[in-house]
Scaffold this active site. Structure first.
Site, PDB file in Angstrom:
ATOM      1  N   HIS A 109     104.041 -25.839  69.169  1.00 23.33           N
ATOM      2  CA  HIS A 109     105.434 -26.166  68.870  1.00 23.33           C
ATOM      3  C   HIS A 109     106.251 -24.943  68.461  1.00 23.33           C
ATOM      4  CE1 HIS A 109     103.524 -30.265  67.824  1.00 23.33           C
ATOM      5  NE2 HIS A 109     103.940 -30.274  69.071  1.00 23.33           N
ATOM      6  N   HIS A 110     105.601 -23.978  67.786  1.00 27.28           N
ATOM      7  CA  HIS A 110     106.342 -22.806  67.311  1.00 27.28           C
ATOM      8  C   HIS A 110     105.696 -21.485  67.733  1.00 27.28           C
ATOM      9  CE1 HIS A 110     107.272 -26.065  64.374  1.00 27.28           C
ATOM     10  NE2 HIS A 110     108.491 -25.582  64.488  1.00 27.28           N
ATOM     11  N   CYS A 178     103.219 -22.581  60.704  1.00 29.91           N
ATOM     12  CA  CYS A 178     104.485 -23.293  60.895  1.00 29.91           C
ATOM     13  C   CYS A 178     104.820 -24.181  59.695  1.00 29.91           C
ATOM     14  CB  CYS A 178     104.448 -24.123  62.177  1.00 29.91           C
ATOM     15  SG  CYS A 178     103.140 -25.356  62.240  1.00 29.91           S
TER      16      CYS A 178
END
Length: 218
Positions: A109-110, A178
């Protein structure tokens, strides 16, 4: 001279001695990808930094795009290995467990890292696995953009398919950058995930033993 354990002589049929069963070939495990273009990755990394207002003109940052490209290429490139198994001649039917296998992956996701440890165990069936291969399987699935839940299940499912044990258990505990470096900034928090298959899921005694030995029993 080192004392050797004594074993009762095995009874071998003459035909078996002349024609032993063929050894099972090791499975070569290679991560398939479409190829890595380091030059394109370096150029993209430079544009990425420029877009964030970070100049790469200084001596200290001039080589950063290239280092970024090589670093992510390394993170996403697991080493090939041979999945070596051996016949379970002694009929060993107790838990085999490798604890505290290092895990490092990248959150999809990051694209920030998450690191921690994995506990991987299985109840042998007809074959047993070379112990180092448990760590190799963890690395194989961790070296790509991941989420921890999927990673845990992929390791367990893959071992269940290729080793055909009576049960498989995987527990991963990891700290996600994250969560700790951005957003909520929950420094020191960890995430734990588990997948239990076969007898390690259905049999209470086996499940309890696995969780106790991994230190995750409540």
């Amino acid at each position: 001279m080192t004392d050797q354990p004594q074993h009762a002589p095995a009874r071998i049929h003459p035909d078996d001695a002349e024609h032993p069963p063929p050894a099972r070939p090791a499975l070569r495990v290679v991560h398939e990808h479409d190829g890595i273009d380091l030059a394109a990755a370096e150029a993209a990394a430079g544009r990425f930094l420029d877009a964030l207002g970070i100049s790469t003109a200084s001596e200290g940052l001039r080589g950063t795009p290239g280092r970024m490209a090589r670093a992510y290429a390394e993170l996403f490139s697991p080493r090939p290995f041979d999945l070596t198994t051996f016949p379970n001649d002694e009929g060993y039917d107790e838990l085999v467990l490798a604890r505290r296998i290092p895990v490092r992956s990248v959150c999809e996701h990051h694209l920030l890292p998450f690191v921690g440890t994995a506990h991987v165990g299985y109840l042998p069936g007809a074959r047993i696995l070379g112990l180092s291969k448990l760590a190799r399987v963890v690395e194989h699935f961790a070296c790509r953009p991941q989420v921890q839940e999927r990673l845990t299940k992929q390791i367990a499912d893959w071992l269940q398919t290729h080793l055909e044990p009576k049960g498989v258990g995987v527990v991963i505990e990891a700290e996600h950058a994250c969560m700790t470096l951005r957003g909520v900034q929950a420094i020191g928090s960890t995430t734990m995930t588990s997948t239990l298959l076969g007898l390690l899921r259905s049999d209470a005694r086996s499940r309890g033993e696995f969780l106790a030995l991994t230190g995750t029993a409540s």
